[in-house]
Design a protein around this motif. Structure first.
Motif, PDB file in Angstrom:
ATOM      1  N   UNK A  81       0.820  -1.203   0.000  1.00 22.32           N
ATOM      2  CA  UNK A  81       0.000   0.000   0.000  1.00 22.32           C
ATOM      3  C   UNK A  81       0.853   1.252   0.000  1.00 22.32           C
ATOM      4  N   UNK A  82       0.269   2.332   0.465  1.00 21.86           N
ATOM      5  CA  UNK A  82       0.883   3.656   0.361  1.00 21.86           C
ATOM      6  C   UNK A  82       1.301   4.178   1.733  1.00 21.86           C
ATOM      7  N   UNK A  83       2.426   4.863   1.767  1.00 20.12           N
ATOM      8  CA  UNK A  83       2.873   5.513   2.995  1.00 20.12           C
ATOM      9  C   UNK A  83       1.926   6.679   3.268  1.00 20.12           C
ATOM     10  N   UNK A 105       2.986   3.770  -4.916  1.00 17.36           N
ATOM     11  CA  UNK A 105       2.548   5.149  -5.086  1.00 17.36           C
ATOM     12  C   UNK A 105       3.674   6.108  -4.711  1.00 17.36           C
ATOM     13  N   UNK A 106       3.299   7.341  -4.383  1.00 16.51           N
ATOM     14  CA  UNK A 106       4.319   8.358  -4.167  1.00 16.51           C
ATOM     15  C   UNK A 106       4.821   8.392  -2.728  1.00 16.51           C
ATOM     16  N   UNK A 125      11.242  -1.068  -2.862  1.00 15.15           N
ATOM     17  CA  UNK A 125       9.795  -1.020  -2.788  1.00 15.15           C
ATOM     18  C   UNK A 125       9.288  -0.808  -4.207  1.00 15.15           C
ATOM     19  N   UNK A 126       8.112  -0.287  -4.349  1.00 12.94           N
ATOM     20  CA  UNK A 126       7.539   0.018  -5.654  1.00 12.94           C
ATOM     21  C   UNK A 126       7.072   1.471  -5.685  1.00 12.94           C
ATOM     22  N   UNK A 151      10.771   5.278  -9.096  1.00  8.73           N
ATOM     23  CA  UNK A 151      10.705   6.738  -9.022  1.00  8.73           C
ATOM     24  C   UNK A 151      11.001   7.349 -10.387  1.00  8.73           C
ATOM     25  N   UNK A 152      10.328   8.447 -10.698  1.00 10.71           N
ATOM     26  CA  UNK A 152      10.444   9.065 -12.019  1.00 10.71           C
ATOM     27  C   UNK A 152      10.840  10.525 -11.883  1.00 10.71           C
TER      28      UNK A 152
END
Length: 185
Positions: A81-83, A105-106, A125-126, A151-152
């Motif tokens: 999930x997301x932080x 996610x971000x 992570x992703x 990361x982008x």
């Protein structure tokens, strides 16, 4: 004719202020939000989490003498999930290690509020999207590992403001452009 009475004004409602949580209670709420946002019931080890035990007894949580979180280490623990953005409210946090999980996610920009942070490891992570420029405000940061994510964007030049940074690991991401000159060398 008798005297006329002046009408009594209706009482005005005084707004009740929102209850302010004590720092330790606020931090417990932040940790609960992390647990819920990252499928805590599926973690490899969630010993103590969501119990009435002091948070310093929860797996991966270290606190100071006041019961405030100074270290959060949930390395390779099955987080998905997301932080949550509220993680940026752990103001006494010095070490944050959520590496080798499946966080996606971000990375929330609120992590830039953790001014006492010395070590930040979110590798393997992703995580996607851009690295928040707010990380450049972490003036005490000595080690930053964001390697092996998705990361982008460009590497933010604000990271050059991290004068105490001794280790910067960004490999195996999807960055574009050049590494800022200030970070080379």
């Amino acid at each position: 004719m008798g005297p006329t009475a002046t009408p009594t004004p209706a009482p005005t409602a005084i707004p009740t202020p929102e209850p302010t949580l004590a720092p330790a209670e606020r931090e417990r709420a932040v940790l609960v939000a992390l647990y819920e946002a990252t499928a805590g019931s599926d973690w490899t080890d969630s010993t103590g989490w969501l119990s009435d035990a002091p948070v310093g007894e929860w797996h991966g949580v270290t606190v100071d003498d006041d019961g405030l979180v100074t270290q959060l280490s949930l390395l390779e623990n099955g987080l998905t999930g997301q932080i949550p953005a509220s993680l940026g409210e752990l103001y006494n946090l010095r070490h944050l290690d959520l590496g080798q999980n499946q966080l996606s996610d971000e990375l929330p920009s609120t992590v830039g509020n953790l001014s006492g942070l010395v070590r930040l490891d979110l590798a393997q992570n992703q995580l996607s999207e851009e690295v928040p420029a707010e990380l450049g405000k972490l003036s005490n940061l000595e080690s930053l590992n964001l390697g092996n994510n998705d990361l982008t964007g460009t590497v933010p030049p604000e990271l050059a403001e991290l004068t105490n940074l001794g280790a910067l690991l960004l490999r195996n991401n999807q960055f574009t452009g050049d590494i800022p000159q200030e970070l080379q060398g």
